[in-house]
Motif scaffolding. Sequence first.
Motif, PDB file in Angstrom:
ATOM      1  N   LYS A   2     -25.733  -3.428  27.760  1.00 32.05           N
ATOM      2  CA  LYS A   2     -27.098  -3.439  27.219  1.00 32.05           C
ATOM      3  C   LYS A   2     -27.978  -4.273  28.148  1.00 32.05           C
ATOM      4  CE  LYS A   2     -30.025  -3.419  23.478  1.00 32.05           C
ATOM      5  NZ  LYS A   2     -31.083  -2.506  23.823  1.00 32.05           N
ATOM      6  N   LYS A   4     -31.679  -6.042  28.410  1.00 30.94           N
ATOM      7  CA  LYS A   4     -32.837  -6.424  27.587  1.00 30.94           C
ATOM      8  C   LYS A   4     -34.161  -6.117  28.277  1.00 30.94           C
ATOM      9  CE  LYS A   4     -33.519 -11.315  28.748  1.00 30.94           C
ATOM     10  NZ  LYS A   4     -34.848 -11.415  29.232  1.00 30.94           N
ATOM     11  N   GLU A   5     -34.200  -6.220  29.607  1.00 27.62           N
ATOM     12  CA  GLU A   5     -35.427  -5.944  30.347  1.00 27.62           C
ATOM     13  C   GLU A   5     -35.734  -4.448  30.350  1.00 27.62           C
ATOM     14  OE1 GLU A   5     -33.461  -9.434  32.626  1.00 27.62           O
ATOM     15  OE2 GLU A   5     -32.793  -7.551  31.770  1.00 27.62           O
ATOM     16  N   ALA A  24     -30.600   0.997  27.866  1.00 24.48           N
ATOM     17  CA  ALA A  24     -31.831   0.352  28.327  1.00 24.48           C
ATOM     18  C   ALA A  24     -33.031   1.248  28.086  1.00 24.48           C
ATOM     19  CB  ALA A  24     -31.721   0.029  29.814  1.00 24.48           C
ATOM     20  N   ARG A  49     -40.443  -8.696  27.508  1.00 27.51           N
ATOM     21  CA  ARG A  49     -39.000  -8.487  27.661  1.00 27.51           C
ATOM     22  C   ARG A  49     -38.465  -8.765  29.060  1.00 27.51           C
ATOM     23  NH1 ARG A  49     -37.689  -2.629  25.319  1.00 27.51           N
ATOM     24  NH2 ARG A  49     -35.674  -3.185  26.173  1.00 27.51           N
TER      25      ARG A  49
END
Length: 187
Positions: A2, A4-5, A24, A49
């Motif tokens: 995963k 996050k950005e 993503a 993010r």
Amino acid sequence: MKIKEMIVVEGKDDTVAIKRAVDADTIETNGSAVNERVLAQIELAQQRRGVIILTDPDYPGERIRRIISERIPACKHAFLPKREALSRTKNDLGVENASPEAIRYALRHAKKEEEELKVELIDRQDLLDAGLIAGPKAKQRRERLGIILNIGYANGKQFHKRLQKFRITAEEFARAVHQLFEEENNE
């Protein structure tokens, strides 16, 4: 895996390739004419993010990266080596051709540019001494060193700037050059 950005890519096929590799969200620039709306989206994503730029390893991809970096300097940069982004069936270079493993590797090794440099870490003479500027193997050496250091390929002047922007230390540079020469000696 995963992420996050938000990941900035060039188009829909790149998004498909990213989603095959990781969990993503992406922002598509829709080519090298990055418009104001897309830049505003990237700016908001960076504030909320964080952003990783993963563009094709070619001139238009570098142009997109530069446009975004000038406007939003805090983005991370992920690079794919040309050989990982080359289509197996046609003469096409792009993120969409990369394997999920290559994409995950590039994203895991994303680096952030540093704007304020107090000390130059590696000077031009270091590049000359390593045969990275001028000489018969300079281009190939920069390409391989860009892979080893995860900063992508660039011409001599831009390669030096990338070493500075990503704060590659003299020690990291020396280790990478040593690895490069070991590989050349084993060919």
